[in-house]
Design a protein around this motif. Structure first.
Motif, PDB file in Angstrom:
ATOM      1  N   ARG A 210     -21.506  12.249   7.429  1.00 16.40           N
ATOM      2  CA  ARG A 210     -22.521  11.600   6.603  1.00 16.40           C
ATOM      3  C   ARG A 210     -21.875  10.726   5.529  1.00 16.40           C
ATOM      4  N   HIS A 250     -26.717  11.743  11.608  1.00 19.76           N
ATOM      5  CA  HIS A 250     -27.045  11.101  10.335  1.00 19.76           C
ATOM      6  C   HIS A 250     -27.492   9.656  10.603  1.00 19.76           C
ATOM      7  N   LEU A 255     -30.208   7.282   5.961  1.00 20.12           N
ATOM      8  CA  LEU A 255     -29.229   7.002   4.913  1.00 20.12           C
ATOM      9  C   LEU A 255     -29.688   5.840   4.039  1.00 20.12           C
TER      10      LEU A 255
END
Length: 455
Positions: A210, A250, A255
């Motif tokens: 991540r 992710h 994000l």
């Protein structure tokens, strides 16, 4: 074990317009590669019959459409390995393109050997790689051994492939040098010494962590802020809830929602066919995506990022000597990397303006030679119960095949579409629910468990 497949003679056709071609793929990108490869090998044949192998990465209709490849015989049909082998025994296909991971290719090869254990008029089997081969070279190649053609995307790859086969005493004759089938599009017209559109081509699993993925997204956003006159596009592989070759733990969409300050107005997330996105691109940025090869082929300035190091795990080591390795800092300062001509030629991505000849001519000639034969010998993979008794049975069992390539008891090797409509509807919804649960576990539950357990 008795062969439980229904098998009928397959008359091989040497007439290109009469060739029947099938493609079996297991993800959106491999469908694109397989369908385009089929067209390159049999340009005058009808549209190939499409099959998608049931699994975690089974693509949606939107993903297949975004691949930019038409569908033959009513569109791809979702099948298990056993169902596809039953189709081969029932239908007449001259050429079958296996656009699959190595283990699935191996399963089909052994299934075909079970169908035609003696010399017979069986289909010509073709396989290869969808892009850069930067990991599991020996493993992937040996799992593909036994196909009639193993396509190498460049002179560099062809030499490596033959070396692996020769190193274990396997016949390397199936290796044929070609090129990536989606290397096309118009040559890039320079935008001068500055880039108006910058495209960051992301990958589902490179990098995996991540923090690294958030860093790359933040750098793309920072580049957009530093250059307000540029349009910065973050090219995504899939929409939320869709499957790709690798499951994203992710996703960049998530994000981006958490990015401090958000994305600037001149930076946005985009989907779509990569070829269409490249049409207006002045600089392609990636860690190691195959999009870099498409970009280099067109002559577009291309940057392979070094921010996270040059490592085999990232795949960017493949671009050593390419002239494309660069960092976001260098791009921020205005660098527009250009590919090294010798590297490009060796890796099968010579610019459009310099491309000469037909990279698929040798492959078509080999296919024609095989189709002209009355019978083809049985498929002969390197891996057999004698050479890999502790490895092969597990690979075949994952696809519900016995060590001799026949379906395991209870598999029910129906042909595609044989079950009732209601039963197909129920199974499809159960499979989608299971895929959703798996995706939720990978993207939501697993990170929490790792964080709580400090793993």
């Amino acid at each position: 074990m008795r062969n439980s497949f229904c098998r009928v003679p397959v008359p091989l056709s040497s007439s290109r317009s009469d060739q029947r071609v099938a493609v079996l793929a297991d993800s959106d990108t491999r469908w694109k590669w397989g369908a385009l490869t089929a067209r390159r090998l049999a340009p005058d044949a009808p549209a190939p019959a499409g099959y998608v192998l049931r699994g975690r990465a089974t693509p949606t209709a939107r993903q297949l459409g975004e691949a930019g490849v038409g569908e033959g015989d009513g569109g791809p049909v979702e099948v298990t390995c056993a169902e596809f082998l039953a189709e081969l025994g029932r239908r007449h296909y001259d050429v079958v393109v296996l656009a699959l991971v190595g283990g699935a290719v191996q399963a089909v090869l052994h299934g075909v050997r079970a169908l035609w254990p003696d010399p017979a008029a069986r289909p010509v089997l073709v396989t290869g790689y969808v892009g850069v081969v930067y990991e599991k070279l020996a493993d992937g190649l040996l799992l593909r051994h036994g196909a009639d053609l193993v396509l190498a995307n460049s002179r560099h790859d062809a030499a490596r492939f033959r070396a692996v086969y020769e190193g274990v005493g396997a016949d390397p004759a199936a290796v044929v040098e070609t090129a990536l089938p989606f290397l096309d599009g118009a040559a890039y017209e320079s935008a001068g010494d500055r880039a108006h559109r910058v495209v960051f081509a992301v990958q589902p699993s490179v990098p995996e962590g991540r923090a690294d993925r958030a860093y790359l997204l933040e750098r793309a956003a920072r580049h957009a802020r530093l250059h307000p006159g540029r349009e910065v596009l973050v090219k995504l592989r899939s929409r939320p809830g869709e499957h790709t070759t690798h499951l994203e733990e992710h996703p960049y969409q998530r994000l981006a929602e958490r990015l401090p300050g958000g994305l600037p107005p001149n930076c946005r997330l985009v989907y779509g066919n990569m070829g269409e996105v490249l049409d207006g691109t002045d600089l392609l940025v990636t860690v190691s995506s195959t999009a870099a090869l498409e970009s280099l082929h067109r002559g577009i300035p291309t940057a392979v990022l070094t921010d996270l190091g040059i490592r085999e795990a990232l795949g960017n080591h493949h671009f050593l000597g390419s002239g494309c390795l660069a960092s976001w800092d260098q791009l921020d300062e205005g660098l527009l990397p250009g590919g090294d001509p010798a590297w490009l030629t060796a890796h099968g991505v010579a610019p459009v303006a310099q491309a000469a000849g037909d990279p698929y001519a040798a492959a078509r000639e080999r296919v024609a030679r095989l189709l002209a034969a009355d019978r083809l010998p049985p498929v002969a993979p390197y891996y057999t119960p004698a050479t890999a008794p502790g490895y092969l049975p597990g690979i075949l069992a994952r696809h519900r095949l016995a060590p001799d390539g026949t379906p395991l008891p209870g598999t029910g090797a129906r042909t595609a579409g044989e079950s009732s409509g209601a039963r197909r509807w129920l199974r499809a919804h159960l499979r989608e629910a299971a895929r959703g649960a798996y995706r939720h576990g990978v993207q939501r539950v697993a990170p929490v468990i790792r964080r709580l357990g400090e793993l």
